[in-house]
Motif scaffolding. Structure first.
Motif, PDB file in Angstrom:
ATOM      1  N   VAL A 189     -71.387  22.589 116.057  1.00  0.00           N
ATOM      2  CA  VAL A 189     -70.032  22.392 116.486  1.00  0.00           C
ATOM      3  C   VAL A 189     -69.226  23.745 116.815  1.00  0.00           C
ATOM      4  CG1 VAL A 189     -69.790  20.338 115.224  1.00  0.00           C
ATOM      5  CG2 VAL A 189     -69.449  22.307 114.158  1.00  0.00           C
ATOM      6  N   ASP A 190     -68.109  23.329 117.519  1.00  0.00           N
ATOM      7  CA  ASP A 190     -67.216  24.539 117.848  1.00  0.00           C
ATOM      8  C   ASP A 190     -66.774  25.323 116.618  1.00  0.00           C
ATOM      9  OD1 ASP A 190     -67.122  24.168 120.204  1.00  0.00           O
ATOM     10  OD2 ASP A 190     -65.342  22.799 120.365  1.00  0.00           O
ATOM     11  N   GLN A 191     -66.674  26.634 116.587  1.00  0.00           N
ATOM     12  CA  GLN A 191     -66.338  27.428 115.747  1.00  0.00           C
ATOM     13  C   GLN A 191     -64.750  27.465 115.334  1.00  0.00           C
ATOM     14  OE1 GLN A 191     -68.816  28.440 113.899  1.00  0.00           O
ATOM     15  NE2 GLN A 191     -69.353  30.420 114.591  1.00  0.00           N
ATOM     16  N   LYS A 192     -64.324  26.150 115.131  1.00  0.00           N
ATOM     17  CA  LYS A 192     -62.788  26.115 114.934  1.00  0.00           C
ATOM     18  C   LYS A 192     -62.599  25.115 113.792  1.00  0.00           C
ATOM     19  CE  LYS A 192     -61.497  22.592 118.178  1.00  0.00           C
ATOM     20  NZ  LYS A 192     -61.920  22.005 119.441  1.00  0.00           N
ATOM     21  N   PRO A 193     -61.357  25.394 113.075  1.00  0.00           N
ATOM     22  CA  PRO A 193     -61.096  24.673 111.806  1.00  0.00           C
ATOM     23  C   PRO A 193     -61.232  22.973 112.176  1.00  0.00           C
ATOM     24  CG  PRO A 193     -59.409  26.304 112.349  1.00  0.00           C
ATOM     25  CD  PRO A 193     -60.175  26.299 113.332  1.00  0.00           C
ATOM     26  N   GLY A 194     -61.967  22.236 111.358  1.00  0.00           N
ATOM     27  CA  GLY A 194     -62.143  20.954 111.430  1.00  0.00           C
ATOM     28  C   GLY A 194     -62.963  20.427 112.298  1.00  0.00           C
ATOM     29  N   SER A 195     -63.750  21.202 112.988  1.00  0.00           N
ATOM     30  CA  SER A 195     -64.795  20.649 113.815  1.00  0.00           C
ATOM     31  C   SER A 195     -65.983  19.943 113.229  1.00  0.00           C
ATOM     32  CB  SER A 195     -65.686  21.764 114.833  1.00  0.00           C
ATOM     33  OG  SER A 195     -64.783  22.543 115.156  1.00  0.00           O
ATOM     34  N   LEU A 196     -66.455  20.197 111.818  1.00  0.00           N
ATOM     35  CA  LEU A 196     -67.626  19.683 111.148  1.00  0.00           C
ATOM     36  C   LEU A 196     -66.928  18.546 110.828  1.00  0.00           C
ATOM     37  CD1 LEU A 196     -69.980  19.417 110.153  1.00  0.00           C
ATOM     38  CD2 LEU A 196     -69.649  20.507 108.431  1.00  0.00           C
ATOM     39  N   VAL A 197     -65.727  18.488 110.204  1.00  0.00           N
ATOM     40  CA  VAL A 197     -65.114  17.218 109.655  1.00  0.00           C
ATOM     41  C   VAL A 197     -64.991  16.346 110.781  1.00  0.00           C
ATOM     42  CG1 VAL A 197     -62.960  16.232 108.512  1.00  0.00           C
ATOM     43  CG2 VAL A 197     -63.901  18.500 108.079  1.00  0.00           C
ATOM     44  N   GLU A 198     -64.619  16.770 111.902  1.00  0.00           N
ATOM     45  CA  GLU A 198     -64.105  15.566 113.156  1.00  0.00           C
ATOM     46  C   GLU A 198     -65.665  14.982 113.237  1.00  0.00           C
ATOM     47  OE1 GLU A 198     -62.684  16.179 117.255  1.00  0.00           O
ATOM     48  OE2 GLU A 198     -62.085  17.753 116.007  1.00  0.00           O
ATOM     49  N   ALA A 199     -66.684  15.644 113.328  1.00  0.00           N
ATOM     50  CA  ALA A 199     -68.211  15.289 113.613  1.00  0.00           C
ATOM     51  C   ALA A 199     -68.492  14.323 112.578  1.00  0.00           C
ATOM     52  CB  ALA A 199     -68.845  16.443 113.796  1.00  0.00           C
ATOM     53  N   LEU A 200     -68.352  14.657 111.341  1.00  0.00           N
ATOM     54  CA  LEU A 200     -68.736  13.589 110.173  1.00  0.00           C
ATOM     55  C   LEU A 200     -67.736  12.182 110.268  1.00  0.00           C
ATOM     56  CD1 LEU A 200     -69.180  16.078 107.435  1.00  0.00           C
ATOM     57  CD2 LEU A 200     -70.920  15.543 109.021  1.00  0.00           C
ATOM     58  N   LEU A 201     -66.533  12.557 110.602  1.00  0.00           N
ATOM     59  CA  LEU A 201     -65.815  11.494 110.498  1.00  0.00           C
ATOM     60  C   LEU A 201     -66.280  10.054 111.643  1.00  0.00           C
ATOM     61  CD1 LEU A 201     -62.270  12.614 110.100  1.00  0.00           C
ATOM     62  CD2 LEU A 201     -63.340  11.370 108.607  1.00  0.00           C
ATOM     63  N   VAL A 202     -66.954  10.758 112.508  1.00  0.00           N
ATOM     64  CA  VAL A 202     -67.721   9.736 113.498  1.00  0.00           C
ATOM     65  C   VAL A 202     -68.656   8.820 112.697  1.00  0.00           C
ATOM     66  CG1 VAL A 202     -69.168   9.639 115.586  1.00  0.00           C
ATOM     67  CG2 VAL A 202     -67.295  11.284 115.457  1.00  0.00           C
ATOM     68  N   MET A 203     -69.298   9.589 111.790  1.00  0.00           N
ATOM     69  CA  MET A 203     -70.238   8.571 111.079  1.00  0.00           C
ATOM     70  C   MET A 203     -69.256   7.551 110.309  1.00  0.00           C
ATOM     71  SD  MET A 203     -72.753  10.310 111.768  1.00  0.00           S
ATOM     72  CE  MET A 203     -72.978  12.161 112.209  1.00  0.00           C
TER      73      MET A 203
END
Ligand SMILES: O=C(O)C(=O)C[C@]1(C(=O)O)C=C[C@@H](O)C=C1
Length: 667
Positions: A305-319
């Motif tokens: 994911v992008d190296q910016k705050p919240g990118s991983l969380v955003e991806a996990l929220l998709v699940m």
């Protein structure tokens, strides 16, 4: 009088009976294949746990009429049903992927005969093909290359272990492979110390081991002094080395089954840090497979994911938005891009299903890199448990509609902070609405006494085995098992009867060792305000039963729970066990009112130990029923084969009284 049968005659009859049992098992397998075929037409899931439960209830009852205990019957049928589910899954997978069918597969794996990968491979493919060509390899990279180049049809790779965690080299080779994950399996891994010559543990000065098993047994290895650990590239090369040396000072670490192939004998078992040590393996092939709709599927993705705050969380929220349960998240550095991570995610779901597809579409838009590593059948067949009450009473939820009390100085325990806490111990949930019984000897006196109690605990549907480690009020000279022996006995009984077990900790320095072995810790009433002990227990990951002190108010009990939770451990079970009052009929007075009061003050489960609050054992059953009626989540009782001789200082049930109590609870 008829003459008793000779040993030969008895054995002949046993052999005949066993042959009939095998024929019946083979016929049962054929029938489960018919069931699988019938489920294709109606697209019905292979697993039907309501049917399994009904079947188990019938079989346990039939077994009892024939003199077979419930644990024995349940254990056998868990194995039979697991086989049935996996056999059905294998058939449905073959039908869904007809182009992959071959009588013989070439499979690449780490090491040689006897390695854990070898054992996993034999087990997995026994259901799938008639024969195997084994391709032993010396590295994970070589294994993948064998499949990519077409020298092997499949590879078997270990991916994670319950003691040592993810196998990072395997994650790294998966980043670059063109192959797909097409299957998985979990293998129980029982590490032993094996030797080629007759010897004893204290004569060993050199141990050959692969890095992974050595890491999983690190706590045992740390206890050895003056012993050299020689690293090997697989467990099978460790076996080979030790079998060639035939030296009584040399041993290997590995499985008993694997070692046997090299003529090695185990001199010590159970070396792993975790008492339940499992490894999960994945199966790799050049092409992906389709997973039949009737089978639970897993899909593995890798993404960055992008190296910016919240990118991983955003991806996990998709699940979450797509209702996908994520059962694994690992990260590994991206090779060549310092400080950038590749995330590995397992979700429960079939790649063909609409929710997995639309989740992937959403992820494609917000990730830098996304690839599906494979979709494959989930091989986890969790055993169906028969609940004590077929229609469980909603005991845990009596707080509904009650005012939520704010416990301002104890924010973590306060009911305001969350809904009821549920604590899971293997297949048991405490605080989930079912009334759970903890039973066992108040003091562990011998192996025979503990095993007899454990057998009763299992047979009567109690959920957790209890047994005291150190009876501080007793003289320890009287040949009672010491701490290490007691833990070992509890562990053996827990394994034999598939029961989680709880035992007490008295001092902070006991906590780590007990937490390593027991499923649940207990802090006794006299230690409720032992700050150091509370804090030490708060630093472990094991659930803990915290008993109310004899003279403690409910607020003080909650403060003690808060102390544990403030250290990170949120799995606290409160226990009312009687308080000191002017009434002298029993040693203490059970405060039944504490149960609904605690339920309104906190979200934590509440159980009751009436052992010290009765003057006569016949008072135990009424107090148990009253506790359940008042909203308790469970009860702790002492049992003993001969209660009159029990060393426990509380009132103890005989096996017959325990049986009556459990029948009363299930009525
Ligand atoms: O009865 C079924 O539906 C089966 O698939 C058979 C069977 C069994 O072996 O008894 C296996 C799996 C199901 O979860 C239930 C029962």
């Amino acid at each position: 009088m008829t003459k008793p049968l000779s040993l030969d005659e008895i054995r002949k009859e046993i052999t005949e009976l066993d042959s009939s049992v095998l024929k019946l098992l083979s016929r049962r397998r054929e029938l489960s294949l018919d069931v699988a075929r019938s489920k294709i037409e109606v697209t019905k899931a292979v697993r039907d746990q309501a049917r399994e439960e009904a079947l188990l209830v019938t079989l346990i009852k039939k077994g009892r009429d024939l003199g077979l205990d419930a644990h024995y019957v349940t254990q056998i049928y868990h194995t039979i049903i697991e086989d049935s589910v996996l056999t059905q899954q294998a058939l449905l997978q073959q039908l869904a992927n007809p182009e992959n069918r071959q009588p013989v597969y070439r499979v690449a794996f780490l090491g040689d005969k006897g390695s854990y990968s070898y054992l996993a491979m034999r087990k997995y493919f026994s259901r799938i093909c008639e024969d195997l060509v084994e391709r032993g390899c010396s590295s994970f990279t070589q294994i993948i290359q064998e499949v990519e180049s077409g020298n092997a049809d499949y590879a078997m790779l270990p991916i994670e272990n319950t003691s040592s965690g993810g196998i990072t080299q395997v994650y790294d080779v998966l980043q670059h492979t063109t192959c797909s994950i097409v299957g998985e399996m979990t293998l129980p891994v029982e590490h032993c110390l094996l030797t080629a010559a007759p010897t004893t543990e204290n004569q060993i000065n050199t141990i050959y081991a692969h890095f992974q098993p050595a890491q999983q047994c690190s706590e045992y290895l740390d206890t050895l002094t003056g012993v050299k650990i020689e690293p090997c590239d697989s467990s099978s090369s460790a076996f080979l080395k030790v079998s060639e040396l035939k030296d009584p000072h040399v041993a290997a670490i590995g499985s008993a089954d694997g070692g046997e192939l090299y003529g090695l004998t185990p001199i010590k078992t159970g070396l792993a840090n975790q008492k339940e040590n499992f490894s999960r393996f994945i199966v790799i092939a050049r092409k992906p497979v389709e997973v039949a709709e009737q089978i639970p599927a897993k899909t593995t993705l890798i993404m960055s994911v992008d190296q910016k705050p919240g990118s991983l969380v955003e991806a996990l929220l998709v699940m979450r938005e797509h209702g996908l349960n994520m059962c694994k998240l690992e990260s590994r550095p991206i090779q060549g891009n310092p400080w950038e991570e590749m995330f590995y995610i397992d979700v429960e779901g079939n790649l063909r299903s609409s929710n997995v597809q639309s989740a992937l579409e959403a992820l494609t838009r917000i990730t830098r890199y996304l690839k599906v590593l494979g979709c494959y059948p989930s091989e986890e067949v969790s055993p169906t448990q028969v609940p004590l009450e077929k229609l469980p009473l909603p005991t845990g939820d009596n707080t509904e509609g009650s005012s939520k009390t704010k416990t301002s100085s104890a924010p973590l325990v306060s009911r305001e902070s969350q809904e009821n806490t549920q604590i899971r111990l293997r297949n048991v949930t405490i605080g989930g609405g079912q009334f759970v019984t903890f039973a066992g000897p108040g003091v562990i006196e011998s192996q025979a006494q503990l095993m007899a109690c454990a057998q009763q605990v299992k047979e009567h549907g109690a959920a957790v085995l209890r047994g005291a480690l150190y009876p501080p009020q007793l003289n320890l000279d009287n040949n009672l098992p010491n701490q290490g022996q007691t833990l070992q006995l509890l562990r053996e009984a827990g394994l034999r009867y598939e029961l989680p077990f709880v035992t007490e900790v008295h001092q902070p320095d006991q906590v780590a060792e007990v937490a390593r072995q027991a499923d649940l810790l207990q802090i006794g009433a006299r230690n409720m305000q032992n700050l150091e002990l509370l804090q030490e227990v708060g630093r472990t990951h094991r659930p803990v039963i915290l008993k109310r002190g004899l003279m403690a108010s409910l607020d003080e009990l909650l403060q003690a729970a808060e102390t544990i939770m403030a250290q990170g451990n949120r799995q606290v079970i409160l226990c009312e066990r009687g308080i000191r009052t002017f009434e002298g009929a029993a040693r203490q007075t059970l405060d039944l009112g504490a149960i609904p009061a605690l339920k309104s003050m906190t979200h934590l489960p509440v159980i009751v130990d009436p052992t010290h609050a009765i003057s006569d054992i016949n008072q135990l059953a009424p107090l148990t029923y009253a506790s359940r009626a008042a909203g308790a989540d469970g009860i702790i009782v002492d049992i003993h084969p001969q209660p009159d001789t029990a060393l426990s200082d509380g009132k103890t049930l005989s096996f017959e009284q325990f049986s009556n109590l459990m029948s009363g609870l299930s009525a």
